[in-house]
Design an enzyme around this catalytic site. Structure first.
Site, short mmCIF file in Angstrom:
data_model
loop_
_atom_site.label_atom_id
_atom_site.label_comp_id
_atom_site.label_asym_id
_atom_site.label_seq_id
_atom_site.Cartn_x
_atom_site.Cartn_y
_atom_site.Cartn_z
CD GLU A 77 -1.79 -14.50 -6.64
OE1 GLU A 77 -1.35 -15.58 -7.03
OE2 GLU A 77 -2.85 -14.39 -5.99
CG ASP A 78 4.53 -12.99 -6.25
OD1 ASP A 78 3.83 -14.01 -6.32
OD2 ASP A 78 5.00 -12.40 -7.23
#
Ligand code: MN
Length: 708
Positions: A77-78
């Site tokens: 996600e990051d």
């Protein structure tokens, strides 16, 4: 490596094989590297978060895959790491867990109605597929709650509310007692900071005052059990903060009243000792009638087992006592995670679960039969997946549909009218056909058109009985009513040409006609006319004859032209060969059993069929038609990059929709065949003007000669 990381590795070394620990170390380094330079809102390096999440799971002895996934859970996600890379580095199971987690992250809880919260919890469970995903998610949420104060006030509240309504109940349902209580207390703290403060202080004071009494009772219990050779561990017990608050709320009690109870837990060696201890304690202090509960014989839904009783204490204060075995205690504290925690379990542990409830029962039983982790997970997958899928409406409501349900089922479950008028669906904001199968977490929007009708083909794929019966019903009435309405107009035109108004024919004459024709109702006669089973002129003359003998007034002859309103539904079809649109000169043909078909005047297909048995009719467009019609155009364009996008944009700019497109390539040119939606000829002209402005467009023609 940070201290946290080292502690984590020590913790997992205590229960995992060196090879697994090595894999965890690799995941740790990978995640550290990927998150390098990122900071938490608190200012700490980002890696502190995944390590903390993993450390919440180590007391539950989760397996290496789960610990690795916890460490990697925010990497996809990051950072710019892709899931494929995780799969090739750490294997599919770990990558699968991480993917499951990011899927859960994408859905956001919106409404706070009880039923919605319940559906949402079910959906989360269903989407997780693997209970380890839920365990990691709960740990992730717990650490975020612990570090929540670094967030903006409003966001804090939203997250706290979501935790209180969704995640804490899931933790409770899975029997993860300490995670459940901490989630509730932290949510409480952020939702009602003042009340929280007051309660914390009050509890501190109360604890000091109680210490002496608690000690005395504890010793008395311990002594009594020892006298009778029962080995027991006696613990003083306190409700968690939010538990106290809930009790105050529910029973309108003051803090002192809720606190005016002492809680003890008695842990013994086997089930028989539980009942023995119960008897002894009832001898020590008098039991309060009606307060005894046997959760050993009848466990709670989350497999919790214990004996509960309340006694009159030495100073008149009630004493609540829970009596259970060590194994029951482990289940009570760690629930579903006790599978990993107490893998080696002895026979009493197995016996313990024989009477547990629902899915937890069956999955724990499967554990006792196989003890195999894979089989356990397989079992859990099935049990986490009920027969339902949960999907969102555009407004964030959650609907539960049976597995295999399609967009049409969804439309009918929202509202019958939406079902009857649906033409397409948007699933997760992308256009999808109506037969598309709903998946958990899909966000579904139904596109309707005012003149759309159910399609008989839908019956072949809908699964809900509501959709099925509504489609059948709509098809039946629609066909008949629409035909009857058209037939009435056709007949009234014929009558008018003979100088008679249809509304002037009285019931008596209609009844005579019905008798002559042997038809049951006026509506049926009209429908017959529309479907070409009877000729309107013949019926008109019949009526005139009946009316004349009945002595009705005649009117001067008027035109026998039928007006097409565009709202006739299935009773009027627009020919696919020439696709007439309002503004085109048109002609109607009544085909036996099909009703009225409208062609353009110059339709080539029509010329071929001229002189056949079909009945021709003069028709004109109503002036106020307001619905889209399909029209076909052919475009020859020079092959240039992006030309199709330009063409599509020009069509959209002219407020037309593309229904269909296909193309053929010849050297430097491409021929595009479009079916578009337009309101009328003026609208079509506007579309064509827009297309002419594109330099790559060489030629535009409207097609009126598609084979029927
Ligand atoms: Mn996280």
């Amino acid at each position: 490596m940070t201290t946290d990381a080292e502690i984590l590795l020590q913790e997992v070394s205590a229960y995992l094989k060196p090879k697994d620990v090595e894999h965890i170390r690799q995941a740790l380094e990978f995640s550290d590297h990927a998150h390098k330079g990122q900071l938490r809102k608190s200012g700490e390096p980002y890696i502190s978060h995944p390590i903390a999440v993993a450390r919440i799971l180590t007391p539950l002895h989760l397996d290496a895959q789960a610990i690795m996934a916890a460490l990697l859970h925010d990497v996809v996600e990051d950072t710019d790491i892709r899931n494929e890379e995780l799969a090739s580095t750490f294997g599919n199971p770990v990558a699968g867990l991480v993917e499951g987690l990011s899927k859960l992250d994408k859905i956001e809880f919106q409404t706070k109605e009880d039923a919605q919260a319940e559906n949402f919890r079910k959906m989360l469970l269903a989407m997780a597929q693997d209970v380890r995903v839920i365990l990691i998610k709960l740990a992730d949420r717990l650490h975020n709650m612990r570090t929540l104060k670094s967030m903006a006030r409003e966001k804090c509240e939203r997250i706290a509310r979501e935790t209180m309504e969704i995640y804490a109940p899931i933790a409770n349902r899975l029997g993860l007692n300490s995670i459940y209580q901490e989630l509730e207390d932290l949510s409480f703290k952020h939702l009602y900071p003042k009340r929280y403060e007051v309660l914390v202080k009050a509890l501190k004071v109360a604890r000091g005052n109680r210490r002496e009494v608690v000690k005395k009772i504890q010793e008395a219990i311990q002594e009594r059990l020892e006298e009778h050779h029962i080995t027991a561990q006696v613990q003083g017990r306190e409700k968690h903060l939010y538990g106290i608050y809930k009790k105050m709320q529910a029973k309108s009690l003051a803090f002192s009243q809720v606190q005016d109870i002492y809680g003890f837990r008695v842990l013994v060696e086997d089930v028989a000792s539980c009942y023995l201890a119960l008897g002894l304690l009832h001898g020590l202090y008098k039991p309060i009638p009606g307060k005894f509960k046997d959760y050993i014989a009848i466990p709670k839904a989350n497999a919790y087992q214990s004996l509960h009783t309340t006694l009159f204490g030495p100073y008149g204060t009630p004493i609540e006592i829970q009596i259970r075995t060590q194994e029951m205690h482990k289940i009570a504290e760690t629930g579903v995670a006790s599978h990993w925690l107490y893998k080696t379990g002895h026979s009493s542990f197995t016996a313990l679960h024989k009477k547990t409830h629902q899915w937890l029962q069956s999955l724990l039983e499967s554990l006792s039969q196989s003890g195999d982790s894979i089989e356990f997970l397989e079992h859990l997958k099935v049990d986490l997946f009920p027969d339902e899928v949960y999907v969102f409406t555009p407004k964030g409501k959650i609907l539960a549909l049976p597995r295999g349900a399609t967009a049409v089922d969804f439309a009918y479950s929202v509202h019958t009218d939406i079902g009857n008028r649906c033409v397409a669906a948007k699933v997760n904001f992308e256009l999808a056909p109506l037969r598309v199968e709903m998946k958990n977490g899909d966000c579904v929007e139904i596109i309707t058109a005012p003149h759309a009708h159910p399609n008989p083909a839908w019956l072949s794929y809908v699964v809900t009985s509501k959709a099925r019966s509504q489609i059948r019903h709509a098809l039946k009435t629609m066909h008949f009513e629409e035909s009857a309405a058209l037939g009435e107009r056709l007949l009234s035109q014929s009558l008018a040409s003979l100088g008679l108004k249809i509304q002037d024919i009285d019931m008596l004459n209609w009844e005579k006609l019905l008798k002559e024709t042997g038809v049951k109702s006026r509506q049926e006669i009209f429908a017959d006319i529309a479907l070409g089973r009877r000729l309107n002129m013949v019926i008109a003359r019949q009526l005139i004859r009946i009316a004349e003998t009945g002595g009705m007034q005649e009117h001067p002859a008027t035109s026998s032209v039928v007006t097409i309103m565009g709202t006739e539904g299935m009773a009027v079809q627009f020919a696919k060969c020439c696709r007439p649109i309002p503004g085109d000169p048109i002609v109607g043909i009544i085909k036996k059993g099909q009703g009225l078909i409208v062609h353009t005047h110059d339709c080539p297909a029509l010329r071929k069929g001229r002189g056949g048995m079909d009945k021709w009719l003069d028709v004109v467009w109503d002036k106020h038609i307001n619905r889209p019609f399909e029209v076909s155009i052919k475009l020859i364009v020079a092959n240039q990059r992006g030309v199709l996008a330009k063409v599509a944009a020009a069509i959209a700019d002219a407020e037309s929709n593309i229904e269909n497109v296909h193309f053929t390539n010849e050297g430097n040119y491409t021929t595009l065949y479009f079916t578009l939606q337009v309101g009328n000829r003026i609208h079509l002209a506007r579309v064509i003007r827009g297309l002419r402005r594109i330099t790559e467009v060489v030629r535009i023609t409207r097609i009126k000669s598609m084979p029927t």
